[in-house]
Motif scaffolding. Sequence first.
Motif, PDB file in Angstrom:
ATOM      1  N   TRP A  66     143.592 -56.596  74.365  1.00  0.00           N
ATOM      2  CA  TRP A  66     142.789 -54.970  73.554  1.00  0.00           C
ATOM      3  C   TRP A  66     141.274 -54.321  74.422  1.00  0.00           C
ATOM      4  N   LYS A  67     140.391 -55.481  72.906  1.00  0.00           N
ATOM      5  CA  LYS A  67     139.165 -55.541  73.869  1.00  0.00           C
ATOM      6  C   LYS A  67     138.841 -55.811  75.319  1.00  0.00           C
ATOM      7  N   ALA A  68     139.509 -56.390  76.128  1.00  0.00           N
ATOM      8  CA  ALA A  68     139.022 -56.599  76.952  1.00  0.00           C
ATOM      9  C   ALA A  68     139.068 -55.156  78.226  1.00  0.00           C
ATOM     10  N   ALA A  69     140.452 -54.514  77.302  1.00  0.00           N
ATOM     11  CA  ALA A  69     141.104 -53.347  78.421  1.00  0.00           C
ATOM     12  C   ALA A  69     140.284 -52.582  77.604  1.00  0.00           C
ATOM     13  N   TYR A  70     139.926 -51.877  76.794  1.00  0.00           N
ATOM     14  CA  TYR A  70     138.404 -50.912  75.733  1.00  0.00           C
ATOM     15  C   TYR A  70     137.242 -51.612  76.694  1.00  0.00           C
ATOM     16  N   ASP A  71     137.261 -52.168  77.072  1.00  0.00           N
ATOM     17  CA  ASP A  71     135.505 -52.629  77.494  1.00  0.00           C
ATOM     18  C   ASP A  71     135.492 -51.856  79.211  1.00  0.00           C
ATOM     19  N   ALA A  72     136.790 -51.948  80.052  1.00  0.00           N
ATOM     20  CA  ALA A  72     136.987 -52.464  81.198  1.00  0.00           C
ATOM     21  C   ALA A  72     137.198 -50.307  81.730  1.00  0.00           C
ATOM     22  N   THR A  73     136.930 -49.544  80.364  1.00  0.00           N
ATOM     23  CA  THR A  73     137.037 -48.051  80.617  1.00  0.00           C
ATOM     24  C   THR A  73     135.674 -47.492  80.978  1.00  0.00           C
ATOM     25  N   GLY A  74     134.296 -48.692  80.479  1.00  0.00           N
ATOM     26  CA  GLY A  74     133.160 -48.085  80.552  1.00  0.00           C
ATOM     27  C   GLY A  74     132.446 -48.035  78.978  1.00  0.00           C
ATOM     28  N   ASN A 134     133.905 -42.354  70.951  1.00  0.00           N
ATOM     29  CA  ASN A 134     134.906 -43.441  71.821  1.00  0.00           C
ATOM     30  C   ASN A 134     136.564 -43.023  71.123  1.00  0.00           C
ATOM     31  N   GLY A 135     136.511 -42.398  70.286  1.00  0.00           N
ATOM     32  CA  GLY A 135     137.704 -41.656  69.307  1.00  0.00           C
ATOM     33  C   GLY A 135     138.130 -42.725  67.989  1.00  0.00           C
ATOM     34  N   PHE A 136     138.661 -41.812  67.423  1.00  0.00           N
ATOM     35  CA  PHE A 136     138.940 -42.661  66.317  1.00  0.00           C
ATOM     36  C   PHE A 136     140.063 -43.540  66.679  1.00  0.00           C
ATOM     37  N   VAL A 137     140.550 -44.110  67.214  1.00  0.00           N
ATOM     38  CA  VAL A 137     141.469 -45.200  67.205  1.00  0.00           C
ATOM     39  C   VAL A 137     140.546 -45.933  68.042  1.00  0.00           C
ATOM     40  N   LYS A 161     136.568 -42.053  76.728  1.00  0.00           N
ATOM     41  CA  LYS A 161     136.796 -42.607  77.918  1.00  0.00           C
ATOM     42  C   LYS A 161     138.128 -43.405  77.534  1.00  0.00           C
ATOM     43  N   PRO A 162     138.426 -44.288  76.203  1.00  0.00           N
ATOM     44  CA  PRO A 162     139.706 -45.072  76.719  1.00  0.00           C
ATOM     45  C   PRO A 162     140.222 -44.388  75.507  1.00  0.00           C
ATOM     46  N   ILE A 163     140.796 -42.471  76.384  1.00  0.00           N
ATOM     47  CA  ILE A 163     141.869 -41.336  75.351  1.00  0.00           C
ATOM     48  C   ILE A 163     143.371 -42.860  76.025  1.00  0.00           C
ATOM     49  N   VAL A 202     133.586 -32.334  61.486  1.00  0.00           N
ATOM     50  CA  VAL A 202     132.224 -32.788  60.134  1.00  0.00           C
ATOM     51  C   VAL A 202     131.068 -31.930  60.960  1.00  0.00           C
ATOM     52  N   GLY A 203     130.581 -30.973  60.267  1.00  0.00           N
ATOM     53  CA  GLY A 203     129.043 -31.178  60.858  1.00  0.00           C
ATOM     54  C   GLY A 203     129.275 -30.339  61.995  1.00  0.00           C
ATOM     55  N   GLY A 204     129.480 -29.350  62.042  1.00  0.00           N
ATOM     56  CA  GLY A 204     130.372 -28.199  63.080  1.00  0.00           C
ATOM     57  C   GLY A 204     130.609 -28.745  64.854  1.00  0.00           C
ATOM     58  N   ALA A 205     130.764 -27.752  65.356  1.00  0.00           N
ATOM     59  CA  ALA A 205     131.291 -28.226  66.732  1.00  0.00           C
ATOM     60  C   ALA A 205     130.386 -28.545  67.461  1.00  0.00           C
ATOM     61  N   ASN A 206     130.292 -30.008  68.450  1.00  0.00           N
ATOM     62  CA  ASN A 206     129.333 -30.420  69.476  1.00  0.00           C
ATOM     63  C   ASN A 206     129.595 -30.389  70.489  1.00  0.00           C
ATOM     64  N   PRO A 207     128.501 -29.995  71.393  1.00  0.00           N
ATOM     65  CA  PRO A 207     129.412 -29.755  72.239  1.00  0.00           C
ATOM     66  C   PRO A 207     129.254 -30.670  73.382  1.00  0.00           C
ATOM     67  N   TRP A 208     128.433 -31.459  73.364  1.00  0.00           N
ATOM     68  CA  TRP A 208     128.389 -32.758  73.677  1.00  0.00           C
ATOM     69  C   TRP A 208     129.846 -33.670  73.570  1.00  0.00           C
ATOM     70  N   VAL A 209     130.507 -33.556  72.826  1.00  0.00           N
ATOM     71  CA  VAL A 209     131.962 -33.817  71.181  1.00  0.00           C
ATOM     72  C   VAL A 209     132.792 -33.154  72.556  1.00  0.00           C
ATOM     73  N   ASN A 210     134.160 -34.109  72.956  1.00  0.00           N
ATOM     74  CA  ASN A 210     135.280 -33.749  73.719  1.00  0.00           C
ATOM     75  C   ASN A 210     136.036 -34.251  73.333  1.00  0.00           C
ATOM     76  N   PRO A 211     136.737 -34.226  72.640  1.00  0.00           N
ATOM     77  CA  PRO A 211     138.310 -35.728  72.519  1.00  0.00           C
ATOM     78  C   PRO A 211     138.813 -35.809  73.384  1.00  0.00           C
ATOM     79  N   TRP A 212     139.142 -34.706  74.348  1.00  0.00           N
ATOM     80  CA  TRP A 212     139.656 -35.114  75.097  1.00  0.00           C
ATOM     81  C   TRP A 212     138.974 -35.884  76.804  1.00  0.00           C
ATOM     82  N   LEU A 213     137.585 -35.947  76.537  1.00  0.00           N
ATOM     83  CA  LEU A 213     136.826 -36.799  77.718  1.00  0.00           C
ATOM     84  C   LEU A 213     136.731 -38.069  77.279  1.00  0.00           C
TER      85      LEU A 213
END
Length: 281
Positions: free
Chosen positions: A201-209, A224-227, A58-60, A45-56
């Motif tokens: 789960w929240k603790a594990a996500y927070d631990a990713t930074g 941070n991703g859809f999930v 942190k909690p992927i 939505v809104g076109g590609a954002n160079p500062w956003v990459n789904p693969w990057l």
Amino acid sequence: MRFLPGNTSTPSRRKRLVTVVLALLVTLIWAIIANYGLDVATWAVGGANPWVNPWLAKPIVLNVLVVWLAILLVLAVTGRLWLTLGITGLITLSLAVIHLTKLRLRNDPLVPSDTAFLAQPDFLVERVGKSRVVMAVVGMVFIVLMSWLVGRVVSRWLPHIATGMTSKPKWALRLGRLVVAGVSLALLLSAGNFNDPGNPWKAAYDATGLRWRTWDQRVNYLRNGFVAGVLYNTHVEAMKQPPGYTKANLEAIAAKYTAMAQEQNRGRKGSLDNVNVVTVL
């Protein structure tokens, strides 16, 4: 003659093991693809954002794990790999389309509380359009049929692991499926209570930074991703009820200030009788 008959020969123990390993590998790859598809729906939505990459994000890894658990749950219930891929693919596609549509209409991501709109089907059809709803239903049927067909074709070379099993091994297989379903469901239910104090789960996500964007959920989903975004927007434990918080006390407070307002407004010109818009800042 049956249509595309499956392989009815009894597979060897080694072939059964290979089938199980391949099934786990395929479901993991499917989870990675599904997670990426959900993220791209936000990213598009809104076109590609160079500062956003789904693969990057942190909690992927955790995002993929949540999706994989959901897929394993469906697999354990159905006992059919390709049917599972069809069902979970259908769910993923539906979520991605709904998420994308909401972003385009309101610039706001899909959140768990949006399930309330399921009780208003007329409103949803009006917003989306009847033609799109019909196309969606046709697409859903097509995906399920194709998954069934592919499963029938593949089963000619990789038969179901239960083929040729005696009663005892079949019960052991059912028990194994029950265990996988139970563990997956328990972990997913725990993820559903993401905002509860001490949630693992929240603790594990927070631990990713990662950094939660509380002020803008679209950015939260982007970074941070859809999930992760969905989990962050699950229910929050309500505050404890303060002392004296009763219906009678609230009615007394309302009556008190209603009387004060009537006293202050006595003799004033103008009226609020026809005002029906309230602005909350």
